[in-house]
Design an enzyme around this catalytic site. Structure first.
Site, PDB file in Angstrom:
ATOM      1  N   ASN A   1      -1.879 -14.180  -0.141  1.00 18.24           N
ATOM      2  CA  ASN A   1      -3.069 -15.026  -0.027  1.00 18.24           C
ATOM      3  C   ASN A   1      -3.246 -15.747  -1.365  1.00 18.24           C
ATOM      4  O   ASN A   1      -2.467 -15.552  -2.305  1.00 18.24           O
ATOM      5  CB  ASN A   1      -4.303 -14.221   0.419  1.00 18.24           C
ATOM      6  CG  ASN A   1      -4.775 -13.223  -0.622  1.00 18.24           C
ATOM      7  OD1 ASN A   1      -4.469 -13.335  -1.805  1.00 18.24           O
ATOM      8  ND2 ASN A   1      -5.530 -12.230  -0.177  1.00 18.24           N
TER       9      ASN A   1
ATOM     10  N   ASP B   1      -2.884  -9.632   8.016  1.00 18.51           N
ATOM     11  CA  ASP B   1      -1.795  -8.791   8.548  1.00 18.51           C
ATOM     12  C   ASP B   1      -1.220  -9.411   9.820  1.00 18.51           C
ATOM     13  O   ASP B   1      -0.004  -9.407  10.036  1.00 18.51           O
ATOM     14  CB  ASP B   1      -2.316  -7.382   8.851  1.00 18.51           C
ATOM     15  CG  ASP B   1      -2.832  -6.694   7.601  1.00 18.51           C
ATOM     16  OD1 ASP B   1      -2.280  -6.964   6.521  1.00 18.51           O
ATOM     17  OD2 ASP B   1      -3.786  -5.912   7.711  1.00 18.51           O
TER      18      ASP B   1
ATOM     19  N   GLU C   1       0.829  -1.213   0.000  1.00 16.91           N
ATOM     20  CA  GLU C   1       0.000   0.000   0.000  1.00 16.91           C
ATOM     21  C   GLU C   1       0.863   1.262   0.000  1.00 16.91           C
ATOM     22  O   GLU C   1       0.366   2.345   0.285  1.00 16.91           O
ATOM     23  CB  GLU C   1      -0.948   0.010   1.213  1.00 16.91           C
ATOM     24  CG  GLU C   1      -2.138  -0.917   1.033  1.00 16.91           C
ATOM     25  CD  GLU C   1      -3.085  -0.917   2.206  1.00 16.91           C
ATOM     26  OE1 GLU C   1      -4.205  -1.424   2.033  1.00 16.91           O
ATOM     27  OE2 GLU C   1      -2.718  -0.451   3.305  1.00 16.91           O
TER      28      GLU C   1
HETATM   29  O1  RIB Z   1      -5.584  -5.644   5.687  1.00 17.36           O
HETATM   30  C1  RIB Z   1      -6.605  -4.852   6.220  1.00 17.36           C
HETATM   31  C2  RIB Z   1      -6.320  -3.406   5.969  1.00 17.36           C
HETATM   32  O2  RIB Z   1      -6.372  -3.148   4.577  1.00 17.36           O
HETATM   33  C3  RIB Z   1      -7.317  -2.438   6.570  1.00 17.36           C
HETATM   34  O3  RIB Z   1      -7.010  -2.077   7.899  1.00 17.36           O
HETATM   35  C4  RIB Z   1      -7.334  -1.284   5.591  1.00 17.36           C
HETATM   36  O4  RIB Z   1      -6.841  -0.086   6.108  1.00 17.36           O
HETATM   37  C5  RIB Z   1      -6.533  -1.760   4.388  1.00 17.36           C
HETATM   38  O5  RIB Z   1      -5.263  -1.244   4.401  1.00 17.36           O
END
Ligand code: RIB
Length: 279
Positions: free
Chosen positions: A174, A225, A135
Protein backbone atom coordinates in the site's frame (compact mmCIF):
# COMPACT_ATOMS: atom_id res chain seq x y z
CA UNK A 1 -7.36 -23.87 -16.36
CA UNK A 2 -7.52 -23.93 -12.57
CA UNK A 3 -4.66 -22.03 -10.96
CA UNK A 4 -2.93 -23.64 -7.97
CA UNK A 5 -1.97 -21.23 -5.20
CA UNK A 6 0.18 -21.78 -2.13
CA UNK A 7 -0.26 -19.16 0.57
CA UNK A 8 2.55 -18.70 3.08
CA UNK A 9 1.21 -16.60 5.90
CA UNK A 10 -0.67 -15.92 9.06
CA UNK A 11 -3.98 -17.08 10.44
CA UNK A 12 -5.46 -15.04 13.27
CA UNK A 13 -8.60 -14.83 15.31
CA UNK A 14 -9.78 -11.27 14.69
CA UNK A 15 -11.43 -9.69 17.74
CA UNK A 16 -13.27 -6.74 16.31
CA UNK A 17 -14.99 -3.81 18.04
CA UNK A 18 -16.84 -1.15 16.10
CA UNK A 19 -16.54 2.43 17.36
CA UNK A 20 -17.96 5.79 16.27
CA UNK A 21 -14.42 7.14 15.86
CA UNK A 22 -11.00 5.53 16.39
CA UNK A 23 -9.51 6.49 19.80
CA UNK A 24 -6.68 9.02 19.89
CA UNK A 25 -3.46 8.10 21.73
CA UNK A 26 -4.28 7.87 25.46
CA UNK A 27 -8.04 8.00 24.87
CA UNK A 28 -10.60 5.37 25.96
CA UNK A 29 -13.78 5.01 23.92
CA UNK A 30 -16.81 2.75 24.25
CA UNK A 31 -17.64 0.50 21.30
CA UNK A 32 -20.10 -2.20 20.28
CA UNK A 33 -19.98 -5.91 21.13
CA UNK A 34 -16.84 -7.92 20.41
CA UNK A 35 -17.07 -9.95 17.20
CA UNK A 36 -14.87 -13.04 16.69
CA UNK A 37 -13.91 -13.49 13.05
CA UNK A 38 -11.56 -15.59 10.98
CA UNK A 39 -8.63 -13.41 9.87
CA UNK A 40 -4.90 -13.08 9.38
CA UNK A 41 -3.41 -11.82 6.14
CA UNK A 42 -2.48 -15.30 4.96
CA UNK A 43 -5.87 -16.78 5.73
CA UNK A 44 -7.69 -13.83 4.17
CA UNK A 45 -5.63 -14.19 1.00
CA UNK A 46 -6.25 -17.93 0.89
CA UNK A 47 -10.03 -17.42 1.16
CA UNK A 48 -9.95 -14.72 -1.53
CA UNK A 49 -7.91 -16.91 -3.90
CA UNK A 50 -10.36 -19.80 -3.40
CA UNK A 51 -13.31 -17.49 -4.12
CA UNK A 52 -11.51 -16.43 -7.30
CA UNK A 53 -11.60 -20.06 -8.44
CA UNK A 54 -8.10 -21.26 -7.49
CA UNK A 55 -7.06 -24.50 -5.79
CA UNK A 56 -5.55 -23.18 -2.57
CA UNK A 57 -3.32 -24.58 0.15
CA UNK A 58 -2.63 -22.35 3.15
CA UNK A 59 0.66 -22.92 4.97
CA UNK A 60 -0.03 -21.32 8.33
CA UNK A 61 0.76 -22.27 11.91
CA UNK A 62 -2.13 -22.58 14.34
CA UNK A 63 -1.99 -23.17 18.08
CA UNK A 64 -3.14 -26.38 19.75
CA UNK A 65 -6.15 -24.55 21.19
CA UNK A 66 -9.83 -23.89 20.62
CA UNK A 67 -9.05 -20.83 18.46
CA UNK A 68 -6.81 -22.88 16.18
CA UNK A 69 -9.42 -25.62 15.75
CA UNK A 70 -12.13 -23.01 15.10
CA UNK A 71 -10.00 -21.26 12.47
CA UNK A 72 -9.24 -24.58 10.76
CA UNK A 73 -12.98 -25.29 10.47
CA UNK A 74 -13.72 -21.80 9.11
CA UNK A 75 -11.01 -22.07 6.47
CA UNK A 76 -11.95 -25.57 5.35
CA UNK A 77 -15.55 -24.43 4.96
CA UNK A 78 -14.33 -21.69 2.59
CA UNK A 79 -12.56 -24.18 0.31
CA UNK A 80 -9.04 -23.67 1.68
CA UNK A 81 -6.86 -26.75 2.28
CA UNK A 82 -4.46 -26.52 5.20
CA UNK A 83 -0.81 -27.41 4.68
CA UNK A 84 -0.68 -29.90 7.54
CA UNK A 85 2.18 -28.28 9.42
CA UNK A 86 1.01 -29.48 12.83
CA UNK A 87 -0.13 -27.43 15.78
CA UNK A 88 2.25 -25.15 17.67
CA UNK A 89 2.73 -25.03 21.43
CA UNK A 90 2.26 -21.26 21.12
CA UNK A 91 -1.26 -19.82 21.12
CA UNK A 92 -3.06 -19.15 17.84
CA UNK A 93 -2.46 -15.60 16.58
CA UNK A 94 -4.89 -12.88 17.61
CA UNK A 95 -5.59 -9.51 16.00
CA UNK A 96 -7.24 -6.74 18.05
CA UNK A 97 -9.15 -4.59 15.59
CA UNK A 98 -11.16 -1.40 15.94
CA UNK A 99 -13.30 -0.29 13.02
CA UNK A 100 -14.85 3.18 12.91
CA UNK A 101 -17.98 4.28 11.05
CA UNK A 102 -16.96 4.64 7.42
CA UNK A 103 -14.80 1.53 7.60
CA UNK A 104 -11.32 2.75 8.62
CA UNK A 105 -9.51 0.63 11.19
CA UNK A 106 -6.54 0.04 13.46
CA UNK A 107 -5.05 -3.42 14.01
CA UNK A 108 -2.65 -4.83 16.61
CA UNK A 109 -1.48 -8.42 16.01
CA UNK A 110 -0.18 -10.86 18.64
CA UNK A 111 1.48 -13.35 16.25
CA UNK A 112 1.70 -16.34 18.64
CA UNK A 113 2.02 -19.53 16.58
CA UNK A 114 2.48 -17.56 13.32
CA UNK A 115 6.02 -16.72 14.37
CA UNK A 116 6.88 -20.44 14.28
CA UNK A 117 5.89 -21.04 10.66
CA UNK A 118 8.43 -23.41 9.11
CA UNK A 119 8.06 -24.85 5.60
CA UNK A 120 10.85 -27.41 5.69
CA UNK A 121 9.86 -30.43 3.59
CA UNK A 122 7.15 -28.55 1.65
CA UNK A 123 7.44 -28.41 -2.15
CA UNK A 124 6.36 -24.85 -2.92
CA UNK A 125 7.61 -25.29 -6.49
CA UNK A 126 4.53 -27.40 -7.18
CA UNK A 127 2.23 -24.32 -7.16
CA UNK A 128 1.58 -22.00 -10.12
CA UNK A 129 2.01 -19.09 -7.73
CA UNK A 130 2.87 -18.60 -4.06
CA UNK A 131 1.66 -15.58 -2.11
CA UNK A 132 3.36 -14.47 1.10
CA UNK A 133 2.99 -11.56 3.54
CA UNK A 134 5.02 -10.30 6.50
CA UNK A 135 3.14 -11.56 9.57
CA UNK A 136 5.47 -14.58 9.64
CA UNK A 137 9.18 -14.87 10.42
CA UNK A 138 12.07 -14.24 8.03
CA UNK A 139 12.92 -17.96 7.86
CA UNK A 140 9.49 -18.72 6.39
CA UNK A 141 9.90 -15.85 3.92
CA UNK A 142 13.26 -17.23 2.81
CA UNK A 143 11.68 -20.67 2.37
CA UNK A 144 9.00 -19.04 0.19
CA UNK A 145 11.78 -18.13 -2.27
CA UNK A 146 11.54 -21.73 -3.52
CA UNK A 147 8.30 -20.76 -5.30
CA UNK A 148 8.13 -20.84 -9.09
CA UNK A 149 6.50 -17.41 -8.93
CA UNK A 150 6.38 -15.46 -5.66
CA UNK A 151 3.95 -12.61 -5.06
CA UNK A 152 5.16 -10.82 -1.94
CA UNK A 153 2.75 -8.58 -0.07
CA UNK A 154 4.94 -6.37 2.15
CA UNK A 155 2.26 -6.01 4.83
CA UNK A 156 2.49 -5.07 7.60
CA UNK A 157 5.46 -2.82 6.83
CA UNK A 158 8.71 -4.07 8.37
CA UNK A 159 12.22 -4.71 7.09
CA UNK A 160 12.33 -7.61 4.59
CA UNK A 161 15.45 -9.67 3.85
CA UNK A 162 16.76 -8.15 0.58
CA UNK A 163 17.13 -11.58 -1.05
CA UNK A 164 13.40 -12.22 -0.51
CA UNK A 165 12.46 -8.90 -2.12
CA UNK A 166 14.77 -9.68 -5.03
CA UNK A 167 13.22 -13.15 -5.49
CA UNK A 168 9.65 -11.84 -5.74
CA UNK A 169 8.10 -11.78 -9.20
CA UNK A 170 5.80 -9.01 -7.96
CA UNK A 171 5.86 -6.96 -4.75
CA UNK A 172 2.47 -5.62 -3.60
CA UNK A 173 2.40 -2.68 -1.19
CA UNK A 174 0.00 0.00 0.00
CA UNK A 175 1.11 3.62 -0.16
CA UNK A 176 2.64 3.63 3.33
CA UNK A 177 4.44 0.33 2.78
CA UNK A 178 5.67 1.57 -0.61
CA UNK A 179 7.50 4.45 1.09
CA UNK A 180 9.96 1.87 2.44
CA UNK A 181 10.68 0.45 -1.04
CA UNK A 182 12.87 1.54 -3.93
CA UNK A 183 10.36 0.91 -6.71
CA UNK A 184 13.01 1.43 -9.40
CA UNK A 185 15.04 -1.44 -7.93
CA UNK A 186 12.11 -3.86 -8.18
CA UNK A 187 11.35 -5.59 -11.45
CA UNK A 188 7.60 -5.43 -10.76
CA UNK A 189 5.67 -3.63 -8.02
CA UNK A 190 1.99 -2.90 -7.51
CA UNK A 191 1.02 -0.05 -5.19
CA UNK A 192 -2.53 0.13 -3.84
CA UNK A 193 -4.11 3.50 -3.01
CA UNK A 194 -7.44 2.63 -1.36
CA UNK A 195 -10.36 4.28 -3.14
CA UNK A 196 -7.92 5.79 -5.68
CA UNK A 197 -7.12 2.32 -7.03
CA UNK A 198 -3.76 0.76 -7.84
CA UNK A 199 -0.72 1.35 -10.05
CA UNK A 200 1.65 -1.24 -11.51
CA UNK A 201 5.30 -0.27 -11.96
CA UNK A 202 8.06 -2.13 -13.82
CA UNK A 203 11.52 -0.93 -12.78
CA UNK A 204 9.84 2.18 -11.35
CA UNK A 205 7.94 3.02 -14.57
CA UNK A 206 4.13 2.97 -14.56
CA UNK A 207 2.72 0.29 -16.88
CA UNK A 208 -0.90 0.02 -15.73
CA UNK A 209 -3.40 1.76 -13.50
CA UNK A 210 -6.95 0.87 -12.41
CA UNK A 211 -9.65 2.58 -10.38
CA UNK A 212 -12.16 0.59 -8.30
CA UNK A 213 -15.95 0.94 -8.52
CA UNK A 214 -17.62 3.20 -5.95
CA UNK A 215 -19.29 1.06 -3.27
CA UNK A 216 -20.85 1.73 0.15
CA UNK A 217 -17.94 0.94 2.46
CA UNK A 218 -18.73 -0.89 5.70
CA UNK A 219 -15.33 -2.32 6.68
CA UNK A 220 -11.98 -2.03 4.93
CA UNK A 221 -10.26 -4.77 7.00
CA UNK A 222 -8.80 -7.35 4.60
CA UNK A 223 -9.53 -5.40 1.39
CA UNK A 224 -5.80 -5.27 0.63
CA UNK A 225 -5.58 -9.03 1.14
CA UNK A 226 -8.37 -9.63 -1.37
CA UNK A 227 -6.61 -7.33 -3.83
CA UNK A 228 -3.30 -9.15 -3.48
CA UNK A 229 -4.68 -12.67 -3.74
CA UNK A 230 -6.96 -12.00 -6.68
CA UNK A 231 -4.17 -10.17 -8.50
CA UNK A 232 -1.91 -13.19 -8.05
CA UNK A 233 -4.61 -15.59 -9.27
CA UNK A 234 -5.53 -13.55 -12.33
CA UNK A 235 -1.88 -13.09 -13.39
CA UNK A 236 -1.26 -16.81 -12.99
CA UNK A 237 -4.40 -17.46 -15.06
CA UNK A 238 -2.90 -15.44 -17.92
CA UNK A 239 -4.45 -11.97 -17.55
CA UNK A 240 -2.24 -9.11 -18.74
CA UNK A 241 -1.11 -6.30 -16.39
CA UNK A 242 -4.16 -4.12 -16.97
CA UNK A 243 -6.80 -6.86 -16.80
CA UNK A 244 -5.38 -8.37 -13.60
CA UNK A 245 -5.24 -4.94 -11.97
CA UNK A 246 -8.86 -4.14 -12.96
CA UNK A 247 -10.04 -7.46 -11.54
CA UNK A 248 -8.13 -7.01 -8.28
CA UNK A 249 -9.22 -3.42 -7.57
CA UNK A 250 -12.82 -4.47 -8.20
CA UNK A 251 -12.55 -7.51 -5.93
CA UNK A 252 -10.87 -5.40 -3.22
CA UNK A 253 -13.62 -2.78 -3.38
CA UNK A 254 -16.42 -5.37 -3.23
CA UNK A 255 -14.76 -6.89 -0.15
CA UNK A 256 -15.42 -3.69 1.83
CA UNK A 257 -19.21 -4.01 1.64
CA UNK A 258 -19.71 -6.18 4.74
CA UNK A 259 -18.14 -6.69 8.14
CA UNK A 260 -15.06 -8.82 8.65
CA UNK A 261 -11.91 -9.50 6.63
CA UNK A 262 -13.52 -12.56 5.04
CA UNK A 263 -17.13 -11.40 5.31
CA UNK A 264 -17.55 -10.01 1.80
CA UNK A 265 -14.89 -11.75 -0.26
CA UNK A 266 -16.42 -11.74 -3.78
CA UNK A 267 -16.71 -14.71 -6.11
CA UNK A 268 -15.44 -14.62 -9.70
CA UNK A 269 -19.05 -14.29 -10.90
CA UNK A 270 -19.64 -11.19 -8.74
CA UNK A 271 -16.42 -9.52 -9.85
CA UNK A 272 -17.05 -10.31 -13.51
CA UNK A 273 -20.59 -8.92 -13.27
CA UNK A 274 -19.22 -5.61 -11.92
CA UNK A 275 -16.52 -5.53 -14.58
CA UNK A 276 -19.08 -6.14 -17.32
CA UNK A 277 -21.25 -3.33 -15.99
CA UNK A 278 -18.28 -0.96 -15.92
CA UNK A 279 -17.18 -1.62 -19.49
O1 RIB B 1 -5.23 -7.49 6.61
C1 RIB B 1 -6.18 -7.68 7.61
C2 RIB B 1 -5.69 -8.66 8.62
O2 RIB B 1 -4.57 -8.11 9.30
C3 RIB B 1 -6.67 -9.01 9.71
O3 RIB B 1 -7.52 -10.08 9.37
C4 RIB B 1 -5.79 -9.27 10.92
O4 RIB B 1 -5.80 -10.59 11.37
C5 RIB B 1 -4.39 -8.82 10.50
O5 RIB B 1 -3.61 -9.90 10.17
Amino acid sequence: MTVSVGVVGSANVDLVVRVAALPRRGQTVLGGDVERRSGGKGANQAVAAAAAGADVVLFARLGDDESGRWLARQLTARGVALGGLGASALPTGVALITVEEGGENTIVVAPGANAELDLRGIDLGAFDVVVAQLEVGDDALRQAMAARRLVLNVAPARPVPPEVLAAAAVVVANETEAETLDLAALSSAVVTRGAAGAVHYRHGREVARAVPPAVAVVDTVGAGDVFCATYAVRRAAGDDDAAALRYAVTAGALATRARGAQGAVPTTEEVNAWLARAS
